[in-house]
Structure formats: C-alpha cells, structure tokens
Design a protein around this motif. Structure first.
Motif, PDB file in Angstrom:
ATOM      1  N   TYR A  22       0.828  -1.210   0.000  1.00 28.87           N
ATOM      2  CA  TYR A  22       0.000   0.000   0.000  1.00 28.87           C
ATOM      3  C   TYR A  22       0.865   1.263   0.000  1.00 28.87           C
ATOM      4  O   TYR A  22       0.521   2.261  -0.653  1.00 28.87           O
ATOM      5  CB  TYR A  22      -0.932   0.006   1.212  1.00 28.87           C
ATOM      6  CG  TYR A  22      -2.240  -0.724   0.975  1.00 28.87           C
ATOM      7  CD1 TYR A  22      -3.120  -0.306  -0.020  1.00 28.87           C
ATOM      8  CD2 TYR A  22      -2.606  -1.814   1.759  1.00 28.87           C
ATOM      9  CE1 TYR A  22      -4.317  -0.958  -0.232  1.00 28.87           C
ATOM     10  CE2 TYR A  22      -3.809  -2.475   1.551  1.00 28.87           C
ATOM     11  CZ  TYR A  22      -4.651  -2.048   0.548  1.00 28.87           C
ATOM     12  OH  TYR A  22      -5.837  -2.701   0.324  1.00 28.87           O
ATOM     13  N   ALA A  67      -6.388   7.018   0.501  1.00 25.70           N
ATOM     14  CA  ALA A  67      -6.874   6.043   1.489  1.00 25.70           C
ATOM     15  C   ALA A  67      -5.840   4.959   1.774  1.00 25.70           C
ATOM     16  O   ALA A  67      -5.905   4.300   2.813  1.00 25.70           O
ATOM     17  CB  ALA A  67      -8.167   5.395   0.992  1.00 25.70           C
ATOM     18  N   PHE A  70      -4.023   4.909   5.175  1.00 24.93           N
ATOM     19  CA  PHE A  70      -4.900   4.459   6.259  1.00 24.93           C
ATOM     20  C   PHE A  70      -5.020   2.936   6.258  1.00 24.93           C
ATOM     21  O   PHE A  70      -4.998   2.305   7.320  1.00 24.93           O
ATOM     22  CB  PHE A  70      -6.288   5.087   6.118  1.00 24.93           C
ATOM     23  CG  PHE A  70      -6.297   6.579   6.278  1.00 24.93           C
ATOM     24  CD1 PHE A  70      -6.218   7.153   7.537  1.00 24.93           C
ATOM     25  CD2 PHE A  70      -6.376   7.415   5.176  1.00 24.93           C
ATOM     26  CE1 PHE A  70      -6.232   8.528   7.702  1.00 24.93           C
ATOM     27  CE2 PHE A  70      -6.386   8.792   5.329  1.00 24.93           C
ATOM     28  CZ  PHE A  70      -6.304   9.348   6.581  1.00 24.93           C
ATOM     29  N   MET A  71      -5.126   2.366   5.062  1.00 27.13           N
ATOM     30  CA  MET A  71      -5.216   0.910   4.965  1.00 27.13           C
ATOM     31  C   MET A  71      -3.918   0.260   5.420  1.00 27.13           C
ATOM     32  O   MET A  71      -3.925  -0.750   6.135  1.00 27.13           O
ATOM     33  CB  MET A  71      -5.534   0.499   3.524  1.00 27.13           C
ATOM     34  CG  MET A  71      -6.828   1.066   2.970  1.00 27.13           C
ATOM     35  SD  MET A  71      -8.288   0.566   3.891  1.00 27.13           S
ATOM     36  CE  MET A  71      -8.327  -1.189   3.513  1.00 27.13           C
ATOM     37  N   TYR A  74      -3.597   0.475   9.174  1.00 27.12           N
ATOM     38  CA  TYR A  74      -4.528  -0.461   9.814  1.00 27.12           C
ATOM     39  C   TYR A  74      -3.943  -1.866   9.867  1.00 27.12           C
ATOM     40  O   TYR A  74      -3.999  -2.540  10.907  1.00 27.12           O
ATOM     41  CB  TYR A  74      -5.847  -0.460   9.048  1.00 27.12           C
ATOM     42  CG  TYR A  74      -6.761  -1.611   9.409  1.00 27.12           C
ATOM     43  CD1 TYR A  74      -7.413  -1.647  10.643  1.00 27.12           C
ATOM     44  CD2 TYR A  74      -6.955  -2.660   8.514  1.00 27.12           C
ATOM     45  CE1 TYR A  74      -8.240  -2.708  10.972  1.00 27.12           C
ATOM     46  CE2 TYR A  74      -7.780  -3.720   8.838  1.00 27.12           C
ATOM     47  CZ  TYR A  74      -8.419  -3.742  10.060  1.00 27.12           C
ATOM     48  OH  TYR A  74      -9.230  -4.800  10.386  1.00 27.12           O
ATOM     49  N   VAL A  91      -9.027   5.580  11.193  1.00 31.12           N
ATOM     50  CA  VAL A  91      -8.392   4.853  10.098  1.00 31.12           C
ATOM     51  C   VAL A  91      -9.411   4.018   9.330  1.00 31.12           C
ATOM     52  O   VAL A  91      -9.428   4.025   8.093  1.00 31.12           O
ATOM     53  CB  VAL A  91      -7.252   3.960  10.637  1.00 31.12           C
ATOM     54  CG1 VAL A  91      -6.831   2.945   9.588  1.00 31.12           C
ATOM     55  CG2 VAL A  91      -6.064   4.809  11.035  1.00 31.12           C
ATOM     56  N   GLY A  95     -10.477   5.234   5.680  1.00 28.57           N
ATOM     57  CA  GLY A  95      -9.988   4.257   4.717  1.00 28.57           C
ATOM     58  C   GLY A  95     -11.115   3.588   3.962  1.00 28.57           C
ATOM     59  O   GLY A  95     -11.102   3.491   2.726  1.00 28.57           O
TER      60      GLY A  95
END
Length: 336
Positions: A22, A67, A70-71, A74, A91, A95
C-alpha cells in the motif's frame, strides 16, 4: 453470529506485505495521478468528453491513493490498537469511505469511457446506407450524448453525488451503530473484517454493481467487434482501420483492467460472505487474507492508470512527451 476476537490472527501477508504494498502504490499513484491531473487541467485546452471522464477518473484515483496510507497503517498496527480507540475508528472510517467511494466512481467512469469510445466508432458509421433505422436512432442520438463535453461533465457530477449519497450513510451507520455493538478488544478483529448484516448487504450490492460495470464494458467491446465484422462485409474500411484499431484497443484495455483487478474481487466477495459463517478459525483466516489481497489488487488499478492514459489518449501522450523532452515548447502551448 458471535464474533471471537481471538479467532483471527494477522499473518505476515497482512501485517508486513500489505502495508509495504500500500505504501508503494500510494507513492507511485500520487505521483502519476497528480501529474496526469495537472496535464488534463492545465495543458490540454480543448477537452473532449474522454478528457473530462479521465480527469474525474484521476480524481477518484487520488482518493484511493489517499486512502492507502490508512489501509497500510490499519494492517500494520490494527492488531495492537484497542477496538474503541480513536485511531482505529478514524483509520477504518476514512480508509473504508475513501476506498469504496473512489472504487465505485472509477468503475462507473470506466463504463462511460467504454461507451464514449464505442460512440466514437458509431459517429459516422451510423449514417451509412447499410445501417438500419434503429441503429441510426440509437447510435446517432443516444450514444452521441456520451461524446458531448457538457453531458460528460453533468454525468460525472451525478456519479459523484449518487455514490456519495449511498456509501456515506452506510459507512456512518456501520461506524456509529454496527461497530459499537461488539465486545472486541483489538482493532483488527472479525467484526471489522467481516462486517455485520448491513455492511454485508451493501457489499453484495456493490459486487453486483461491479459485475454490471464489467458487463457494460464487455457488451461495448463485443458490439464493436460485431459491428466491425458487419461493415467489413459491406464496404472497404481501409482508410478507417487506424481509428477502428484505436477504439478496439481502448475497449480491450478497459476490459482487461476489469478482468484482472475487479473480477476476482467481485466473484470472491459473495463466496466470502457465505463461507465465513462456518465455525473454522483457520479457514476464516485464509478467507480474510484472500479478501484483503483482492481488495489491494482492486485498488492497485488506481496507481497504474497513468500508464493506461498513455495508451488511451494521444493528446495526453504527446503533451507529456513534450513536457519531459522540452523539445517542442510552442506545440505544448497550443493545448493551453
């Protein structure tokens, strides 16, 4: 169904590989899409409907790339955060919202691009003597709208409004109601990964929507091929071969994108919702890992779109080439 917080455990794929992927996709995607948006907005003066669709597609891509951090966070820290912590809520909310809104917007726009490219082919052919009255009405009036810049702008605004109007309430409901019903201790848990009834229903509807978008692109492509075979039996199209090949390539590229990135996610999502109900923690972990990998694959398309733009739009490719080579400055100014 009861949720057991200790049932699922993050593997190396979730806690290490996905955050790295990511992060990489975010960096590549933000650079490529920001450059693409700058070209579309400032370097191309006379914008066609395709340019308008692509500019909104880039906006959706930037939202996906936004996003991705945030992913990644997480999956990196979710199994350490408390479920009710602020960072877990923020998050997951941002996300999930950004990822799904941009995913569905981009799918709709890809479908409209396919229709627009098909309409480009039918612009002249619909007026041939061999074309039926039905085809003249359908291709000459209905499809023609998708090639009009004004219509393209309005359609894109409607797309954003429709998707936001559907996904935002679902996401808020999940964050405020469903996410507070459980007794999980950690942010990375079964309820978060599987979802409750409302979010699962929304997920199934979303999968149906993706399948519909895929059907639109496939129908456009094979209708084009069928029409091409038809007119080749009636007349010589030697002078139009370049245009036909270009439109065919555009539709084929969009179709391949949906097959590689979205089709596995679409097929697996309903299967996931059915199989996960079995009380088998090992199987559940495998299912969740697969779901997360396929979601990452679907979002990866946003980072690779700038490469696709080079194949889809000659003006974009020429403008970008002139910007990097700086060998034809007057030509660049002619677009602005």
């Amino acid at each position: 169904m009861s949720y057991n917080s200790t049932c699922i455990q993050p593997s190396t794929i979730s806690s290490v590989a996905l955050p790295i992927i990511y992060t990489f996709l975010c960096i590549v995607g933000l650079f490529g899409n920001s450059l693409s948006q700058w070209v579309f907005l400032t370097k191309i003066g006379k914008k066609t409907s395709t340019h308008i669709y692509l500019a909104h597609l880039v906006t959706a891509n930037l939202l996906v790339c936004g996003a991705m951090p945030f992913m990644g966070i997480y999956f990196l820290k979710g199994f350490q955060w408390e479920y009710q912590s602020a960072q877990c809520r923020v998050v997951n909310f941002l996300g999930t919202l950004s990822m799904h809104v941009s995913m569905f917007v981009s799918l709709l726009i890809l479908s409209w691009i396919a229709i627009s490219r098909y309409a480009t082919l039918m612009k002249k052919d619909s007026m041939q003597e061999t074309t039926s009255c039905y085809e003249k009405i359908f291709y000459g009036h209905l499809l023609k709208k998708f090639r009009q810049p004004t219509f393209a702008r309005k359609l894109c605004v409607y797309i954003w409004g429709l998707v936001l109007g559907i996904i935002i309430p679902v996401t808020i409901y999940y964050s405020v109601v469903e996410a507070t019903e459980g007794e999980e201790k950690l942010c990375y848990n079964q309820r978060m990964e599987v979802g409750a009834m409302t979010s699962q229903t929304a997920g199934l509807i979303g999968s149906t929507f993706i399948a519909f978008s895929f059907l639109v692109v496939v129908t456009s492509y094979y209708s084009f091929v069928s029409h091409l075979r038809k007119i080749r039996t009636c007349t010589s199209i030697t002078e139009k071969d370049v245009t036909y090949s270009s439109v065919k390539r555009h539709l084929l590229v969009i179709q391949i994108l949906l097959i590689v990135c979205f089709l596995p996610y679409t097929i697996f999502k309903p299967i996931f919702y059915v199989i996960h109900k079995r009380e088998d923690c090992q199987q559940l972990n495998y299912l969740i890992e697969t779901k997360n990998v396929l979601t990452c694959l679907a979002s990866a398309r946003s980072s690779t779109d700038p490469i696709i733009f080079l194949l889809l739009d000659k003006t974009f490719k020429k403008t970008l080439y002139d910007l990097f080579t700086k060998s034809n400055s007057p030509h660049i100014q002619s677009y602005s």
